[in-house]
Design an enzyme around this catalytic site. Sequence first.
Site, PDB file in Angstrom:
ATOM      1  N   ASP A  25      25.314  33.026  -4.786  1.00  0.00           N
ATOM      2  CA  ASP A  25      24.031  32.976  -5.119  1.00  0.00           C
ATOM      3  C   ASP A  25      23.412  32.191  -6.081  1.00  0.00           C
ATOM      4  O   ASP A  25      22.587  32.608  -6.892  1.00  0.00           O
ATOM      5  CB  ASP A  25      23.395  34.605  -5.292  1.00  0.00           C
ATOM      6  N   LYS A 130      23.191  36.050   3.076  1.00  0.00           N
ATOM      7  CA  LYS A 130      23.168  37.778   3.115  1.00  0.00           C
ATOM      8  C   LYS A 130      22.123  38.139   2.865  1.00  0.00           C
ATOM      9  O   LYS A 130      21.292  38.255   1.675  1.00  0.00           O
ATOM     10  CB  LYS A 130      24.793  38.005   1.925  1.00  0.00           C
ATOM     11  N   CYS A 163      25.227  40.861  -7.644  1.00  0.00           N
ATOM     12  CA  CYS A 163      25.986  40.398  -6.580  1.00  0.00           C
ATOM     13  C   CYS A 163      27.467  40.107  -6.723  1.00  0.00           C
ATOM     14  O   CYS A 163      28.246  40.155  -5.709  1.00  0.00           O
ATOM     15  CB  CYS A 163      25.067  39.075  -5.855  1.00  0.00           C
TER      16      CYS A 163
HETATM   17  N1  TIU Z   1      22.564  37.612  -6.495  1.00  0.00           N
HETATM   18  C1  TIU Z   1      22.312  38.565  -7.217  1.00  0.00           C
HETATM   19  O1  TIU Z   1      22.927  39.222  -8.200  1.00  0.00           O
HETATM   20  N2  TIU Z   1      21.114  39.146  -6.927  1.00  0.00           N
HETATM   21  C2  TIU Z   1      20.381  39.943  -7.781  1.00  0.00           C
HETATM   22  O2  TIU Z   1      19.314  40.601  -7.367  1.00  0.00           O
HETATM   23  N3  TIU Z   1      20.638  40.069  -9.131  1.00  0.00           N
HETATM   24  C3  TIU Z   1      20.117  40.683 -10.266  1.00  0.00           C
HETATM   25  O3  TIU Z   1      20.713  40.769 -11.190  1.00  0.00           O
HETATM   26  N4  TIU Z   1      18.767  40.934  -9.979  1.00  0.00           N
END
Ligand code: TIU
Length: 223
Positions: A25, A130, A163
């Site tokens: 991500d 995802k 994530c």
């Molecule tokens: N990719 C991921 O970690 N999504 C989140 O929403 N992370 C947060 O820390 N908000």
Amino acid sequence: MAEILAHPYPYPLPSLSQVALVIIDMQRDFLEPGGFGEALGNDVTKLQAIVPTVQALLATCRRLGITVIHTLECHQPDLSDCPPAKRERGKGSLTIGDRGPMGRILIQGEPGNAIIPELTPAPGEIIIPKPGKGAFYHTTLPQELAQRQITHLLFTGVTTEVCVQTTMREANDRGYECLLIEDATASYFEDFKTATLAMLTAQGGIIGWSAPSTEVLAGLINL
Ligand code: TIU
């Protein structure tokens, strides 16, 4: 057998073909102002420090022919894959699907949903969209890994305790040997990152290993 000097003990490395670098991500939505991360009230500049480290790991893995997997947290434009509970959570001024300065928040194909330019996937690299925090939920990741007989996953990306941690736990339950690269993962909350590294590697590596990128690179290059 080759190994990476890791915590809580050396991480055994099989052949390069069984290893994948997983980049979680690294999207504009989390690293730049105007995206999902900022909509949740976070200081997104905190995540940018790891970009050069992830770039260095990516360059070496490409040179060695190691499988590279990029994940993207995203939803379909009609939000059919976004549970209302997820959309409502946070109560920020903008939520998933709303239009922000980088397009609709966390929607596949919008400018803000793209991987940051420094880490743009190369042709042939695996891209896993995802809808959840974990990369095994409602994705083709299990098949991609099985097809290539990959057994060892080296994790990078953001955020450490959301994530990245969720995906590493999912992978561990499925029998993968997981290592989190300490200086290639970041959180909006430094103490959450520290706690995550500690809890994943406690109890003899209950979920997996961690190591600095220097040791990971040394281990891979010696393989
Ligand atoms: N990719 C991921 O970690 N999504 C989140 O929403 N992370 C947060 O820390 N908000």
